[in-house]
Design an enzyme around this catalytic site. Structure first.
Site, PDB file in Angstrom:
ATOM      1  N   GLU A  13    -112.397 -21.887  10.735  1.00  0.00           N
ATOM      2  CA  GLU A  13    -111.172 -22.357  10.081  1.00  0.00           C
ATOM      3  C   GLU A  13    -110.834 -23.807  10.402  1.00  0.00           C
ATOM      4  O   GLU A  13    -110.217 -24.492   9.577  1.00  0.00           O
ATOM      5  CB  GLU A  13    -109.998 -21.447  10.460  1.00  0.00           C
ATOM      6  CG  GLU A  13    -110.067 -20.054   9.868  1.00  0.00           C
ATOM      7  CD  GLU A  13    -110.837 -19.057  10.739  1.00  0.00           C
ATOM      8  OE1 GLU A  13    -110.826 -17.854  10.413  1.00  0.00           O
ATOM      9  OE2 GLU A  13    -111.453 -19.492  11.745  1.00  0.00           O
ATOM     10  N   PHE A  17    -101.745  -5.888  15.183  1.00  0.00           N
ATOM     11  CA  PHE A  17    -103.102  -6.422  15.228  1.00  0.00           C
ATOM     12  C   PHE A  17    -103.179  -7.746  14.467  1.00  0.00           C
ATOM     13  O   PHE A  17    -102.743  -7.844  13.330  1.00  0.00           O
ATOM     14  CB  PHE A  17    -104.077  -5.404  14.615  1.00  0.00           C
ATOM     15  CG  PHE A  17    -105.491  -5.897  14.539  1.00  0.00           C
ATOM     16  CD1 PHE A  17    -106.229  -6.139  15.694  1.00  0.00           C
ATOM     17  CD2 PHE A  17    -106.094  -6.144  13.313  1.00  0.00           C
ATOM     18  CE1 PHE A  17    -107.538  -6.601  15.629  1.00  0.00           C
ATOM     19  CE2 PHE A  17    -107.399  -6.601  13.234  1.00  0.00           C
ATOM     20  CZ  PHE A  17    -108.124  -6.834  14.402  1.00  0.00           C
ATOM     21  N   GLN A  18    -103.710  -8.758  15.120  1.00  0.00           N
ATOM     22  CA  GLN A  18    -103.878 -10.110  14.577  1.00  0.00           C
ATOM     23  C   GLN A  18    -102.553 -10.732  14.126  1.00  0.00           C
ATOM     24  O   GLN A  18    -102.493 -11.473  13.145  1.00  0.00           O
ATOM     25  CB  GLN A  18    -104.902 -10.124  13.429  1.00  0.00           C
ATOM     26  CG  GLN A  18    -106.327  -9.869  13.909  1.00  0.00           C
ATOM     27  CD  GLN A  18    -107.387 -10.180  12.863  1.00  0.00           C
ATOM     28  OE1 GLN A  18    -107.136 -10.095  11.658  1.00  0.00           O
ATOM     29  NE2 GLN A  18    -108.566 -10.544  13.320  1.00  0.00           N
ATOM     30  N   LYS A  74     -98.763  -9.701   4.345  1.00  0.00           N
ATOM     31  CA  LYS A  74     -99.706  -9.016   3.460  1.00  0.00           C
ATOM     32  C   LYS A  74     -99.006  -8.179   2.393  1.00  0.00           C
ATOM     33  O   LYS A  74     -99.449  -8.126   1.229  1.00  0.00           O
ATOM     34  CB  LYS A  74    -100.644  -8.139   4.289  1.00  0.00           C
ATOM     35  CG  LYS A  74    -101.746  -7.499   3.452  1.00  0.00           C
ATOM     36  CD  LYS A  74    -102.786  -6.777   4.292  1.00  0.00           C
ATOM     37  CE  LYS A  74    -103.897  -6.226   3.391  1.00  0.00           C
ATOM     38  NZ  LYS A  74    -104.972  -5.568   4.192  1.00  0.00           N
ATOM     39  N   MET A  79    -117.862 -42.462  25.322  1.00  0.00           N
ATOM     40  CA  MET A  79    -116.630 -43.171  25.635  1.00  0.00           C
ATOM     41  C   MET A  79    -116.084 -42.739  26.993  1.00  0.00           C
ATOM     42  O   MET A  79    -115.529 -43.560  27.737  1.00  0.00           O
ATOM     43  CB  MET A  79    -115.589 -42.946  24.544  1.00  0.00           C
ATOM     44  CG  MET A  79    -114.366 -43.839  24.671  1.00  0.00           C
ATOM     45  SD  MET A  79    -114.755 -45.613  24.543  1.00  0.00           S
ATOM     46  CE  MET A  79    -114.730 -45.836  22.762  1.00  0.00           C
TER      47      MET A  79
END
Length: 578
Positions: free
Chosen positions: A51, A113-114, A163, A484
């Site tokens: 993502e 969940f999630q 959802k 760097m």
């Protein structure tokens, strides 16, 4: 009136808003939305492998086109994986809409969940956020989200969608708004005419002027107006890292980039100036060095769309809040209407001084690195890329030495061609950014300049390149270290390389590229460089990964690191400082 489910309504609203591509990754909470994508043909979806890459692709799509990028992720880890990319866009004022699936409404707050509080987590790094509470709200929320993202000072907006709101069995009337009005949100468009007149008078009376521009000129589509103003007045112009390309880098009036790794002539001219016109720049710490010592004798005109940016760091003598294109148009009109012009003798003397600085320590008048070395120098690689692409490529970068070398040595003559993470400094940005640009500009030459550290942050996106036939060119300046970090350790920690070296753990990038179905090339000899680059760019329909072994000890100069220093305090090499 057409009846649509929340999922169909969301995708229809994106279509009606003119969205062409969604960059995303599916998951349970977003599956109704993904099914709606499947059942239509207008809005195309690009399936990433992580993502974070979706946000960087959408970000670069936006930077290269000026349009709002769009991201779709699922709840929980899908949403949190997008946070780094949202912060990247926020820091650089890039318009983006991130749609996140969420658990069902009745489960919010139950540690389902999630489940994560995406609105809460993202609040410090978004311009605005919405939680959809009923499907009927979707058209208006989408319209508002894209309006907010694109207007005023641009930035990312989150839409969190539970959802159950997108359930296909529940349908509602759909109508997309023609326009939007938000009472509490009225971004400035025109600048104050009285302030603009004051600014013009100050400019016309200047004897040591500098025009200092940032990413706001690029985002505000004001590059042509800036060029007209600079050439009309014959003033020197410098760009920030984010502003490169706003003024043609090959023009004699361009001083190069300013700031921590800016040119000697740009930083020194800024320090000694008497009038600074700052346009679409925010005086960040990588430009100012010590604020109390910043340009001590200069009167400052500051033009910005965001009133919160003006006098935030450096106090402006003439503040102007407004869209840069509108303000520059009015400035040009006022100057053209009057017979008054800057003191030609004073400006000529100023240019004489600047050209002396250029000749003495400029990185373009003569090489400031060891050109006789048998080792490949990073500077030579960037100059060779500029030659082979004729300066006309879209160039993305990751973050580190390779980023600064590219900013210094690839001379951008056009806006929206230099795509990099400026404010957040996000390693892993370069490859997915190149892919987002290639999606938007299918026939363009797109180059990702990276390092062997940064490329491994999102290297899995080589798989996405395979799926969507995105023939980006990956140029890896491989110095086998976090370059760097090691440079700072050389300069400030007596070369104690704490966790900046990879030892013998790096993969064979050639085999890795080939495993994804791409072309891999390795360059170890200086005399092979130009021919190998020409071979790489001749393969227009293939991803090419070039692993170029560069001098491990090379540093980026100039560099400002003096504690409590001013803009003119710079290291010019390992042994020279101003």
């Amino acid at each position: 009136m057409e009846m649509l489910s929340g999922g169909d309504m969301l995708i229809r609203a994106l279509r009606d808003e003119g969205v062409e591509y969604i960059f995303g990754y599916p998951g349970g909470a977003a599956l109704h939305i993904y099914d709606a994508i499947f059942r239509q043909q207008d809005v195309k979806h690009i399936l990433v492998r992580h993502e974070q890459a979706a946000t960087h692709m959408a970000d670069a799509y936006s930077r290269s086109t000026g349009r709002v990028g769009t991201v779709l992720v699922t709840s929980g880890p899908g949403a949190t994986n997008a946070i780094t990319g949202i912060a990247t866009a926020y820091m650089d004022s890039i318009p983006m809409v991130v749609i996140s699936g969420q658990v069902q409404s009745h489960l919010i707050g139950e540690d389902a969940f999630q489940e994560t509080d995406m609105v809460g987590i993202s609040r410090p790094i978004v311009k605005h956020s919405f939680m959809v509470k009923h499907a009927s709200e979707i058209p208006e929320i989408v319209k508002k989200a894209y309006f907010i993202a694109a207007t005023g000072r641009p930035g990312p907006v989150v839409i969190d969608v539970p959802k159950d709101i997108t359930h296909p069995a529940q349908t509602f009337p759909y109508e997309y708004p023609d326009k939007v009005k938000i009472r509490s949100y009225t971004p400035a468009t025109r600048g104050h005419s009285g302030q603009i007149k004051k600014a013009v008078q100050l400019l016309l009376g200047a004897k040591r002027p500098v025009i200092y521009t940032g990413g706001g000129v690029v985002q505000g589509n004001a590059s042509e107006l800036l060029t007209q103003l600079v050439q009309l007045l014959d003033f020197p112009c410098t760009n920030t890292l984010m502003g490169l390309g706003a003024y043609p880098a090959t023009d004699k009036r361009f001083l190069g980039m300013l700031g921590m790794h800016g040119t000697f002539e740009a930083n020194t001219a800024m320090h000694h100036s008497d009038v600074i016109l700052a346009i679409g720049a925010r005086f960040d710490d990588r430009v100012t060095n010590t604020v109390s010592k910043f340009c001590p004798n200069a009167k400052i005109i500051h033009v910005d769309i965001d009133p919160a940016s003006i006098s935030k760091t450096v106090v402006a003598d003439v503040p102007i809040v407004g869209a840069v294109d509108s303000v520059l148009s009015e400035m040009l009109a006022l100057i053209q209407e009057t017979d008054e012009r800057p003191d030609a003798e004073a400006i000529a003397a100023w240019w004489k001084q600047i050209n002396e600085w250029r000749e003495r320590h400029g990185i373009y008048t003569k090489p400031r690195y060891d050109t006789a070395s048998e080792l490949i120098k990073p500077q030579d690689v960037i100059k060779a890329i500029w030659d082979v692409t004729q300066g006309d490529a879209f160039v993305t970068s990751d973050v580190g030495q390779h980023q600064m070398f590219t900013a210094q040595y690839y001379k951008f003559d056009k806006p929206r061609r230099w795509i990099n993470s400026g404010g957040l400094g996000t390693m892993g940005f370069g490859l997915p950014a190149a892919m987002g640009v290639q999606i938007a500009h299918r026939d363009a030459t797109v180059v990702c300049v990276t390092g062997e550290g940064s490329i491994q942050m999102c290297i899995q996106e080589l798989s996405t390149c395979t799926q969507y036939h995105l023939p980006v060119k990956v140029i890896c300046l491989n110095n086998q270290a976090l370059g760097m970090v090691r440079q700072w350790q050389d300069m400030q920690y007596s070369s104690r390389y704490a966790e900046s070296l990879y030892e013998d753990s790096l993969p064979d990038f050639i085999k890795l590229a080939e495993a994804y179905g791409h072309v891999g090339m390795r360059v170890t000899k200086k005399e092979e460089l130009k021919a190998k680059l020409e071979e790489c760019f001749a393969l227009k329909d293939r991803v090419v990964f070039m692993d170029i072994m560069v001098d491990q000890s090379e540093h980026v100069y100039p560099m400002q690191v003096a504690p409590n220093g001013s803009m003119r305090d710079m290291y010019l090499s390992k042994t020279e400082r101003t």
